[in-house]
Design an enzyme around this catalytic site. Structure first.
Site, PDB file in Angstrom:
ATOM      1  N   ARG A 138      46.589  69.540  20.453  1.00 45.03           N
ATOM      2  CA  ARG A 138      47.272  70.791  20.073  1.00 45.03           C
ATOM      3  C   ARG A 138      46.255  71.623  19.298  1.00 45.03           C
ATOM      4  NH1 ARG A 138      53.050  71.803  17.234  1.00 45.03           N
ATOM      5  NH2 ARG A 138      53.577  71.471  19.420  1.00 45.03           N
ATOM      6  N   HIS A 147      52.557  76.073  26.363  1.00 48.81           N
ATOM      7  CA  HIS A 147      53.166  74.856  25.797  1.00 48.81           C
ATOM      8  C   HIS A 147      53.849  74.110  26.961  1.00 48.81           C
ATOM      9  CE1 HIS A 147      54.617  72.066  22.997  1.00 48.81           C
ATOM     10  NE2 HIS A 147      55.455  72.781  22.283  1.00 48.81           N
ATOM     11  N   GLN A 189      56.511  71.143  26.529  1.00 49.62           N
ATOM     12  CA  GLN A 189      57.830  71.586  26.081  1.00 49.62           C
ATOM     13  C   GLN A 189      58.643  72.120  27.259  1.00 49.62           C
ATOM     14  OE1 GLN A 189      59.185  71.746  22.643  1.00 49.62           O
ATOM     15  NE2 GLN A 189      60.965  71.914  23.965  1.00 49.62           N
ATOM     16  N   ASP A 225      62.522  81.798  20.891  1.00 54.50           N
ATOM     17  CA  ASP A 225      61.557  81.064  20.069  1.00 54.50           C
ATOM     18  C   ASP A 225      61.242  81.953  18.865  1.00 54.50           C
ATOM     19  OD1 ASP A 225      59.669  79.233  19.178  1.00 54.50           O
ATOM     20  OD2 ASP A 225      58.142  79.759  20.669  1.00 54.50           O
ATOM     21  N   CYS A 268      62.842  75.691  21.457  1.00 60.74           N
ATOM     22  CA  CYS A 268      61.923  74.536  21.361  1.00 60.74           C
ATOM     23  C   CYS A 268      61.847  73.970  19.953  1.00 60.74           C
ATOM     24  CB  CYS A 268      60.539  74.916  21.877  1.00 60.74           C
ATOM     25  SG  CYS A 268      59.698  76.158  20.866  1.00 60.74           S
ATOM     26  N   ARG A 287      61.819  65.490  24.835  1.00 62.43           N
ATOM     27  CA  ARG A 287      60.349  65.487  24.743  1.00 62.43           C
ATOM     28  C   ARG A 287      59.846  64.058  24.852  1.00 62.43           C
ATOM     29  NH1 ARG A 287      57.721  69.556  21.928  1.00 62.43           N
ATOM     30  NH2 ARG A 287      55.843  68.567  22.723  1.00 62.43           N
TER      31      ARG A 287
HETATM   32  N1   CP Z   1      58.641  72.136  19.840  1.00 61.86           N
HETATM   33  C1   CP Z   1      57.536  71.632  19.286  1.00 61.86           C
HETATM   34  O1   CP Z   1      56.470  71.517  19.919  1.00 61.86           O
HETATM   35  O2   CP Z   1      57.698  71.211  18.001  1.00 61.86           O
HETATM   36  P1   CP Z   1      56.567  70.765  16.975  1.00 61.86           P
HETATM   37  O3   CP Z   1      55.769  71.991  16.625  1.00 61.86           O
HETATM   38  O4   CP Z   1      57.308  70.188  15.818  1.00 61.86           O
HETATM   39  O5   CP Z   1      55.677  69.744  17.643  1.00 61.86           O
HETATM   40  N1  NVA Z   2      55.690  79.458  19.789  1.00 66.43           N
HETATM   41  C1  NVA Z   2      55.705  78.439  18.774  1.00 66.43           C
HETATM   42  C2  NVA Z   2      56.114  77.129  19.355  1.00 66.43           C
HETATM   43  C3  NVA Z   2      56.169  75.994  18.358  1.00 66.43           C
HETATM   44  C4  NVA Z   2      56.521  74.686  19.007  1.00 66.43           C
HETATM   45  C5  NVA Z   2      54.328  78.345  18.134  1.00 66.43           C
HETATM   46  O1  NVA Z   2      53.332  78.384  18.845  1.00 66.43           O
HETATM   47  O2  NVA Z   2      54.259  78.237  16.908  1.00 66.43           O
END
Ligand code: CP
Ligand code: NVA
Length: 299
Positions: free
Chosen positions: A101, A128, A131, A218, A258, A286
């Site tokens: 990530r 993502h 997700q 989101d 998400c 997930r």
């Molecule tokens: N939805 C998601 O990816 O959550 P986190 O940021 O907690 O991993």
């Molecule tokens: N769009 C959000 C998703 C978090 C899981 C971010 O990137 O912070």
């Protein structure tokens, strides 16, 4: 067999997603008890915060008999300037898979290019995919599939919106989006999806959710955009998914997010905590979908 990565939705075929979901369902029901990752290690690199992604990959790897290693990029030599290429080559000598990530999507592509082992994208500024893959599993559980269904996206044209566009392109469902001007999804991703399926951008969010079967939103400021949060708050006025929005959607519509969520901003508490919300199943899934994914890529 060449190694496979999962950096974006299009790294797998629609047929493979069908097989993956069968496996995920068997894992969820407890019918599947194999340990294909026995003796194998998944390195998990995080340059951003996480609750769900970290815990679901960590627990999933453990349940499949493998060993997960949490690596904060700040504590790695990567954080002091060691190259992605060298990191990829070194990790490939120790572990059997990498989940990452980070901010730059190009970094993940570079990592996948130079690693001899599967690389899974656990979120970038652009995409993502894990997700949205598990969100599709949640949609199929709740609605029996996505054929003929209308999926709506209200809010920021962010990494989640871009991955929904990629999913629409792969599966051919209809996607309706409404984002404030200046906050639209990635133009190339949007055009590519539009060439493959019905993708429409609405100025009015109420038009996007009208008769939709799935209503998605989101946060308004994603990780890395904290400094811009106040400006965004103003720009996104009128885009809160509230009970009036949900009334416009199909009667059996579900709400997805998400997480993490900001109640009172992108979604009203009455919606996320209400009867149409599937967010807890969505978070749980997930685990099952990613287990199926890493068992397939690393098993
Ligand atoms: N939805 C998601 O990816 O959550 P986190 O940021 O907690 O991993
Ligand atoms: N769009 C959000 C998703 C978090 C899981 C971010 O990137 O912070």
């Amino acid at each position: 067999m060449p190694k496979r990565d999962f950096v974006q939705i299009s790294d797998i075929t629609a047929a493979e997603v069908g097989e993956l979901f069968q496996l995920a369902a068997a894992m969820k029901s407890g019918q599947y008890r194999e340990r294909p990752l026995e003796g194998k290690t998944l390195a998990m690199i995080f340059a951003k915060s996480s609750t769900r992604t970290r815990v679901s990959f960590e627990v999933g790897t453990y349940q499949l008999g493998g060993h997960p290693i949490f690596l904060s990029s700040q504590d790695m030599q990567l954080g002091r300037g060691e190259s992605i290429e060298d990191t990829a080559k070194v990790l490939s000598r120790y572990v059997e898979g990498i989940m990452i990530r980070t901010f730059s999507h190009t970094d993940v592509e570079q990592l996948a290019h130079h690693a001899a082992i599967p690389v899974v994208n656990g979120l970038t500024d652009l995409l993502h995919p894990c997700q949205v893959l598990s969100d599709l599993f949640t949609v199929s559980e709740a609605l029996g599939g996505w054929d003929g269904k209308v999926i709506a996206w209200v809010g920021d044209g962010n990494n989640m919106a871009n991955s929904w566009l990629n999913a629409a392109a792969l599966f051919g469902f209809e996607l309706r989006l409404s984002c404030p001007r200046g906050y639209e999804p990635n133009r190339d991703i949007f055009e590519r999806a539009k060439a493959k399926t019905t993708v429409t951008m609405f100025e009015d969010p109420e038009e996007a959710v009208r008769d939709a079967h799935v209503v998605n939103t989101d946060v308004w400021a994603s990780m890395g955009q904290e400094a811009d949060a106040e400006t965004r708050m103003l720009a996104f006025r009128g885009f809160t998914v509230d009970p009036d929005f949900m009334k416009l959607a199909a009667p059996d519509a579900i709400f997805l997010h998400c997480l993490p969520a900001h109640r009172g901003e992108e979604v009203a508490g009455a919606v996320i905590d209400g009867p149409q919300s599937r967010v807890w199943d969505q978070a749980e899934n997930r685990l099952h979908v990613q287990k199926a994914l890493i068992a397939t890529l690393m098993g």
